[in-house]
Write a protein that holds these residues in place. Structure first.
Motif, PDB file in Angstrom:
ATOM      1  N   THR A 169      10.669 -98.804 -88.858  1.00  0.00           N
ATOM      2  CA  THR A 169       9.606 -98.213 -89.822  1.00  0.00           C
ATOM      3  C   THR A 169       9.451 -96.659 -89.691  1.00  0.00           C
ATOM      4  N   LYS A 170       9.125 -96.270 -90.841  1.00  0.00           N
ATOM      5  CA  LYS A 170       8.787 -94.719 -90.662  1.00  0.00           C
ATOM      6  C   LYS A 170       7.918 -94.249 -89.683  1.00  0.00           C
ATOM      7  N   GLU A 171       6.776 -94.985 -89.459  1.00  0.00           N
ATOM      8  CA  GLU A 171       5.849 -94.650 -88.371  1.00  0.00           C
ATOM      9  C   GLU A 171       6.509 -94.930 -87.051  1.00  0.00           C
ATOM     10  N   GLY A 172       7.222 -95.920 -86.858  1.00  0.00           N
ATOM     11  CA  GLY A 172       7.846 -96.249 -85.462  1.00  0.00           C
ATOM     12  C   GLY A 172       8.957 -94.952 -85.135  1.00  0.00           C
ATOM     13  N   THR A 173       9.894 -94.737 -86.267  1.00  0.00           N
ATOM     14  CA  THR A 173      10.912 -93.972 -85.971  1.00  0.00           C
ATOM     15  C   THR A 173      10.342 -92.402 -85.833  1.00  0.00           C
ATOM     16  N   PHE A 174       9.151 -92.226 -86.335  1.00  0.00           N
ATOM     17  CA  PHE A 174       8.607 -91.005 -86.294  1.00  0.00           C
ATOM     18  C   PHE A 174       8.069 -90.743 -84.803  1.00  0.00           C
ATOM     19  N   SER A 175       7.173 -91.882 -84.204  1.00  0.00           N
ATOM     20  CA  SER A 175       6.730 -91.830 -83.113  1.00  0.00           C
ATOM     21  C   SER A 175       7.647 -91.767 -81.898  1.00  0.00           C
ATOM     22  N   TYR A 176       8.898 -92.268 -82.399  1.00  0.00           N
ATOM     23  CA  TYR A 176      10.166 -91.911 -81.283  1.00  0.00           C
ATOM     24  C   TYR A 176      10.447 -90.665 -81.146  1.00  0.00           C
ATOM     25  N   LEU A 177      10.706 -90.085 -82.462  1.00  0.00           N
ATOM     26  CA  LEU A 177      11.165 -88.594 -82.243  1.00  0.00           C
ATOM     27  C   LEU A 177       9.993 -87.653 -81.377  1.00  0.00           C
ATOM     28  N   LYS A 178       8.922 -87.973 -81.713  1.00  0.00           N
ATOM     29  CA  LYS A 178       7.954 -87.046 -81.221  1.00  0.00           C
ATOM     30  C   LYS A 178       7.922 -86.825 -79.393  1.00  0.00           C
ATOM     31  N   LYS A 179       8.630 -88.076 -78.980  1.00  0.00           N
ATOM     32  CA  LYS A 179       9.047 -87.820 -77.515  1.00  0.00           C
ATOM     33  C   LYS A 179       9.815 -86.730 -77.021  1.00  0.00           C
ATOM     34  N   PHE A 180      10.689 -86.312 -78.006  1.00  0.00           N
ATOM     35  CA  PHE A 180      11.600 -85.323 -77.818  1.00  0.00           C
ATOM     36  C   PHE A 180      11.625 -84.023 -78.117  1.00  0.00           C
ATOM     37  N   GLY A 181      10.071 -83.505 -78.430  1.00  0.00           N
ATOM     38  CA  GLY A 181       9.739 -82.267 -79.054  1.00  0.00           C
ATOM     39  C   GLY A 181      10.652 -80.890 -78.623  1.00  0.00           C
ATOM     40  N   LYS A 182      11.295 -80.962 -77.329  1.00  0.00           N
ATOM     41  CA  LYS A 182      11.980 -79.847 -77.000  1.00  0.00           C
ATOM     42  C   LYS A 182      13.374 -79.741 -77.920  1.00  0.00           C
ATOM     43  N   TYR A 183      13.684 -80.856 -78.384  1.00  0.00           N
ATOM     44  CA  TYR A 183      14.878 -80.703 -79.449  1.00  0.00           C
ATOM     45  C   TYR A 183      14.860 -79.962 -80.642  1.00  0.00           C
ATOM     46  N   SER A 184      16.000 -79.262 -81.087  1.00  0.00           N
ATOM     47  CA  SER A 184      15.974 -78.788 -82.235  1.00  0.00           C
ATOM     48  C   SER A 184      15.360 -79.513 -83.405  1.00  0.00           C
ATOM     49  N   LYS A 185      14.617 -78.784 -84.372  1.00  0.00           N
ATOM     50  CA  LYS A 185      14.028 -79.248 -85.414  1.00  0.00           C
ATOM     51  C   LYS A 185      15.062 -79.811 -86.601  1.00  0.00           C
ATOM     52  N   ASP A 186      16.430 -79.407 -86.330  1.00  0.00           N
ATOM     53  CA  ASP A 186      17.409 -80.111 -87.019  1.00  0.00           C
ATOM     54  C   ASP A 186      18.025 -81.360 -86.455  1.00  0.00           C
ATOM     55  N   PHE A 187      17.506 -81.840 -85.554  1.00  0.00           N
ATOM     56  CA  PHE A 187      18.170 -82.973 -85.028  1.00  0.00           C
ATOM     57  C   PHE A 187      17.679 -84.314 -85.551  1.00  0.00           C
ATOM     58  N   TYR A 188      16.574 -84.338 -86.084  1.00  0.00           N
ATOM     59  CA  TYR A 188      16.151 -85.466 -86.782  1.00  0.00           C
ATOM     60  C   TYR A 188      16.173 -85.339 -88.397  1.00  0.00           C
ATOM     61  N   ARG A 189      16.484 -86.345 -89.221  1.00  0.00           N
ATOM     62  CA  ARG A 189      16.464 -86.260 -90.600  1.00  0.00           C
ATOM     63  C   ARG A 189      15.567 -87.536 -91.150  1.00  0.00           C
ATOM     64  N   PHE A 190      14.912 -87.199 -92.304  1.00  0.00           N
ATOM     65  CA  PHE A 190      14.099 -88.153 -92.814  1.00  0.00           C
ATOM     66  C   PHE A 190      14.730 -88.427 -94.286  1.00  0.00           C
ATOM     67  N   ASN A 191      15.023 -89.557 -94.552  1.00  0.00           N
ATOM     68  CA  ASN A 191      15.476 -89.903 -95.790  1.00  0.00           C
ATOM     69  C   ASN A 191      14.607 -90.598 -96.711  1.00  0.00           C
ATOM     70  N   GLY A 192      13.353 -90.482 -96.480  1.00  0.00           N
ATOM     71  CA  GLY A 192      12.118 -91.033 -97.464  1.00  0.00           C
ATOM     72  C   GLY A 192      11.597 -92.398 -96.957  1.00  0.00           C
ATOM     73  N   GLU A 193      12.493 -93.100 -95.849  1.00  0.00           N
ATOM     74  CA  GLU A 193      11.987 -94.271 -95.322  1.00  0.00           C
ATOM     75  C   GLU A 193      11.943 -94.222 -93.803  1.00  0.00           C
ATOM     76  N   LEU A 194      13.109 -93.758 -93.298  1.00  0.00           N
ATOM     77  CA  LEU A 194      13.151 -93.781 -91.965  1.00  0.00           C
ATOM     78  C   LEU A 194      13.465 -92.261 -91.350  1.00  0.00           C
ATOM     79  N   PHE A 195      13.231 -91.835 -90.096  1.00  0.00           N
ATOM     80  CA  PHE A 195      13.594 -90.725 -89.335  1.00  0.00           C
ATOM     81  C   PHE A 195      14.823 -90.989 -88.509  1.00  0.00           C
ATOM     82  N   PHE A 196      16.120 -90.524 -88.867  1.00  0.00           N
ATOM     83  CA  PHE A 196      17.363 -90.596 -88.244  1.00  0.00           C
ATOM     84  C   PHE A 196      17.586 -89.462 -87.229  1.00  0.00           C
ATOM     85  N   PRO A 197      18.246 -89.930 -86.130  1.00  0.00           N
ATOM     86  CA  PRO A 197      18.871 -88.941 -85.156  1.00  0.00           C
ATOM     87  C   PRO A 197      20.257 -88.393 -86.011  1.00  0.00           C
ATOM     88  N   SER A 198      20.404 -87.040 -85.818  1.00  0.00           N
ATOM     89  CA  SER A 198      21.827 -86.653 -86.521  1.00  0.00           C
ATOM     90  C   SER A 198      22.963 -87.105 -85.769  1.00  0.00           C
TER      91      SER A 198
END
Length: 373
Positions: free
Chosen positions: A5-34
């Protein structure tokens, strides 16, 4: 929740706050790792296919910010899916991850056989597909590929069993161009339409969330090539079958330094009559492009890269593998899918999570020198 889900994948990426802002991408439905992790192993008859296990690499990826997993029912005779199931089950049961945080994609189309490799593969096909009326003999191409709706349903449901999941986030129709040259264009697109009808039914049953096509060269060839697929024709089918809310959301195709055509070769005619490269055509149609084979199955590394590549990719202090992955994730794909069995290779690749993408100017500079169609 039984799917990403959008909420679940966003919650996951928040665990990796030290990563570059470029590493995750949102397509309107889910947050993907690059960078995503894949489980394809070439040369399936080699003995090491019977002893490797992707489980540790999958767990390492999930612990280090990579939550997109790509597989297919035919990879290693269904074993890749089953090893993903073991890894996911262990981590979900321990509370280390949640199902809604992980994006799982599989593919249907190739006949998977089963592990261990059957003594008589043709007998396996006859017993498990033809005799069970999943497909007629003339719907099976060169004893390996089938797009009959009954077979594709069986394939999806078998993948769900293998993966231990209630729902697959993305189900790809796998290399449909395999059938071109054996069936005519009219039959081919009719089979695509029947497959999409089935996929829409699977969506309504909550067995899949979205679907796509994973192709090798079909969308990259010249328009007059026997195996060329028109993205516009496929989109017309999706809209006709599913209307404005159709589930055709994704397209997967190779993109790497030796095969950059998805970004630079204008071979897809869109509705305005102009031709665009595949990535650009996907963007026009609202599809998310996923880049496969970023290392060209290691064939990129037959000789060392020139220093210019590292300079342009901002990876001079890293390996050639890192440079190749940086290239693959910097052109517009929502994720670039690398294969890794060794956890140490996953760790090595995630160093890119701390780096920004290569610039558009650097990408275009490198591509202008790298290929000719």
């Amino acid at each position: 929740m039984s799917h990403a889900t959008k909420e679940g994948t966003f919650s996951y990426l928040k665990k990796f706050g030290k990563y570059s802002k470029d590493f995750y991408r949102f397509n309107g439905e889910l947050f993907f790792p690059s960078l995503g992790i894949g489980t394809y192993k070439p040369e399936p008859y080699k003995e090491d296919n019977y002893i490797i296990n992707y489980g540790s690499a999958i767990k390492t990826a999930l612990r280090n910010g990579i939550h997109f997993i790509d597989t297919a029912i035919n990879y290693r005779y269904q074993m890749s899916e089953r090893e993903i199931a073991e890894a996911l089950s262990e981590m979900i049961q321990s509370g280390e991850i949640k199902r809604e945080e992980v994006i799982v994609a599989s593919k249907a189309g190739f006949i998977p056989l089963d592990f261990p490799f059957p003594e008589n593969p043709y007998g396996w096909i006859k017993e498990n597909i033809i005799n069970k009326e999943l497909a007629a003999a003339d719907e099976i191409i060169i004893d390996q590929h089938c797009m009959s709706p009954k077979y594709l349903r069986w394939s999806c449901e078998q993948s769900l069993k293998n993966l231990g999941l209630d729902t697959i986030d993305i189900l790809f129709l796998h290399n449909p161009e395999t059938q071109l040259g054996y069936v005519d264009q009219e039959t081919f697109y009719a089979r695509i339409e029947a497959a999409f009808e089935l996929f829409e039914t699977l969506r309504s049953e909550d067995k899949i969330i979205a679907y796509g096509i994973a192709s090798w060269n079909g969308f990259l060839y010249e328009e007059d090539h026997t195996e060329y697929i028109s993205l516009t024709k496929v989109m017309e089918i999706a809209r006709r079958i599913g209307g404005g809310e159709h589930g055709f959301k994704y397209l997967q195709s190779p993109f790497n330094m030796a095969k950059p055509h998805a970004y630079g070769y204008a071979n897809q005619q869109c509705e305005d009559g102009f031709y665009y490269p595949l990535m650009h055509a996907c963007a026009r149609f609202g599809l998310s492009f996923l880049g496969s084979s970023p290392l060209l199955q290691k064939n990129l590394f037959k000789r060392p890269f020139t220093p210019k590549i590292g300079e342009l990719m901002q990876t001079s202090d890293l390996s050639d593998v890192a440079s190749a992955l940086q290239f693959a994730r910097s052109a517009g794909a929502i994720t670039a899918i690398f294969g890794a069995v060794a956890p140490s290779h996953v760790i090595d690749n995630t160093i890119l999570a701390y780096l920004p993408n290569a610039t558009t100017e650097a990408m275009e500079s490198l591509m202008s020198d790298s290929y000719a169609v």
